[in-house]
Design a protein around this motif. Sequence first.
Motif, PDB file in Angstrom:
ATOM      1  N   THR A  24      30.229  25.538  47.462  1.00 52.56           N
ATOM      2  CA  THR A  24      31.666  25.736  47.615  1.00 52.56           C
ATOM      3  C   THR A  24      31.881  26.457  48.947  1.00 52.56           C
ATOM      4  N   THR A  25      33.084  26.489  49.426  1.00 52.47           N
ATOM      5  CA  THR A  25      33.327  27.059  50.749  1.00 52.47           C
ATOM      6  C   THR A  25      33.379  28.584  50.692  1.00 52.47           C
ATOM      7  N   ASP A  26      33.091  29.195  51.813  1.00 54.01           N
ATOM      8  CA  ASP A  26      33.228  30.645  51.915  1.00 54.01           C
ATOM      9  C   ASP A  26      34.684  31.063  51.707  1.00 54.01           C
ATOM     10  N   GLU A  27      35.588  30.219  52.159  1.00 60.80           N
ATOM     11  CA  GLU A  27      37.009  30.513  51.986  1.00 60.80           C
ATOM     12  C   GLU A  27      37.385  30.541  50.507  1.00 60.80           C
ATOM     13  N   ARG A  28      36.804  29.644  49.717  1.00 59.54           N
ATOM     14  CA  ARG A  28      37.086  29.628  48.285  1.00 59.54           C
ATOM     15  C   ARG A  28      36.525  30.874  47.603  1.00 59.54           C
ATOM     16  N   ILE A  29      35.348  31.297  48.022  1.00 59.45           N
ATOM     17  CA  ILE A  29      34.770  32.528  47.474  1.00 59.45           C
ATOM     18  C   ILE A  29      35.676  33.714  47.781  1.00 59.45           C
ATOM     19  N   GLN A  30      36.152  33.794  49.028  1.00 58.99           N
ATOM     20  CA  GLN A  30      37.052  34.888  49.398  1.00 58.99           C
ATOM     21  C   GLN A  30      38.351  34.814  48.609  1.00 58.99           C
ATOM     22  N   GLU A  31      38.865  33.611  48.392  1.00 54.65           N
ATOM     23  CA  GLU A  31      40.092  33.445  47.618  1.00 54.65           C
ATOM     24  C   GLU A  31      39.909  33.958  46.191  1.00 54.65           C
ATOM     25  N   ILE A  32      38.784  33.644  45.572  1.00 54.49           N
ATOM     26  CA  ILE A  32      38.498  34.113  44.212  1.00 54.49           C
ATOM     27  C   ILE A  32      38.462  35.628  44.166  1.00 54.49           C
ATOM     28  N   VAL A  33      37.737  36.221  45.106  1.00 60.32           N
ATOM     29  CA  VAL A  33      37.625  37.681  45.128  1.00 60.32           C
ATOM     30  C   VAL A  33      38.984  38.320  45.365  1.00 60.32           C
ATOM     31  N   ASN A  34      39.736  37.792  46.320  1.00 60.44           N
ATOM     32  CA  ASN A  34      41.055  38.355  46.624  1.00 60.44           C
ATOM     33  C   ASN A  34      41.988  38.301  45.415  1.00 60.44           C
ATOM     34  N   GLU A  35      42.029  37.156  44.749  1.00 62.75           N
ATOM     35  CA  GLU A  35      42.921  37.003  43.598  1.00 62.75           C
ATOM     36  C   GLU A  35      42.520  37.941  42.463  1.00 62.75           C
ATOM     37  N   ALA A  36      41.218  38.071  42.236  1.00 63.77           N
ATOM     38  CA  ALA A  36      40.750  38.958  41.167  1.00 63.77           C
ATOM     39  C   ALA A  36      41.067  40.408  41.484  1.00 63.77           C
ATOM     40  N   VAL A  37      40.764  40.847  42.698  1.00 61.50           N
ATOM     41  CA  VAL A  37      41.027  42.236  43.078  1.00 61.50           C
ATOM     42  C   VAL A  37      42.523  42.542  42.975  1.00 61.50           C
ATOM     43  N   LYS A  38      43.348  41.585  43.339  1.00 64.15           N
ATOM     44  CA  LYS A  38      44.799  41.802  43.314  1.00 64.15           C
ATOM     45  C   LYS A  38      45.348  41.887  41.894  1.00 64.15           C
ATOM     46  N   HIS A  39      44.820  41.068  40.977  1.00 62.45           N
ATOM     47  CA  HIS A  39      45.491  40.900  39.693  1.00 62.45           C
ATOM     48  C   HIS A  39      44.798  41.538  38.493  1.00 62.45           C
ATOM     49  N   VAL A  40      43.528  41.930  38.609  1.00 55.77           N
ATOM     50  CA  VAL A  40      42.867  42.584  37.468  1.00 55.77           C
ATOM     51  C   VAL A  40      43.507  43.957  37.252  1.00 55.77           C
ATOM     52  N   PRO A  41      43.823  44.303  36.008  1.00 60.81           N
ATOM     53  CA  PRO A  41      44.536  45.566  35.756  1.00 60.81           C
ATOM     54  C   PRO A  41      43.674  46.806  35.991  1.00 60.81           C
ATOM     55  N   SER A  42      44.366  47.914  36.231  1.00 66.58           N
ATOM     56  CA  SER A  42      43.699  49.211  36.390  1.00 66.58           C
ATOM     57  C   SER A  42      44.599  50.289  35.804  1.00 66.58           C
TER      58      SER A  42
END
Length: 200
Positions: A24-42
């Motif tokens: 998969t692309t590096d951009e897709r990996i970054q997108e996954i990480v960004n979305e998770a960091v943004k939306h996972v609750p804390s």
Amino acid sequence: MTNTFFDAVKARRTYYALSNEQITTDERIQEIVNEAVKHVPSAFNSQSARVVVLIGAQHERLWDIVKGELKKIIPVEGFQATEDKINGAFRSGYGSVLYFEDQSVVESLQQRFPLYKDNFPIWSEQSSGMLQFTIWTALEIEGLGVSLQHYNPVIDDAVKTEWNIPTHWKMIAQMPFGKPVAEAAPKEFQALEQRVKIYK
């Protein structure tokens, strides 16, 4: 129970045999990480999670550091097995996600809400666990094999020096990923009757 979410949850496994073939692309990996960091609750919406993604040579450098730090503390006669495991299960992959929690955020909340002082470090790590699971599952949907490792605190200082990580970021876990080259081991389940109670 059938839906996309639970299908992904059930499919998520631990893979210990990886290759560095890009699937998969590096951009897709970054997108996954960004979305998770943004939306996972804390807790208290503290957003204390910090993540470093290492790909290619940077990923390999991480696992060379792990081997170097472990070599200082593991007896010579036992080190070869450790080195073989790291090379075959982790370094051989495509990349790694490093998870941290920003202790300055945690300490600020402890000062602002002293009644919950003892809970904030616990809540911080619980949030990190949710983030790890989210990224792990999302990477698996992309066809990547993943595992979760905990070589901290042995490697903390060396990692912070290598990648200029702020001192107030506490390392929580390391997540190597890559193309799976062997099936995951069978998974056994305890009886749900022993683990779940419902009252109505």
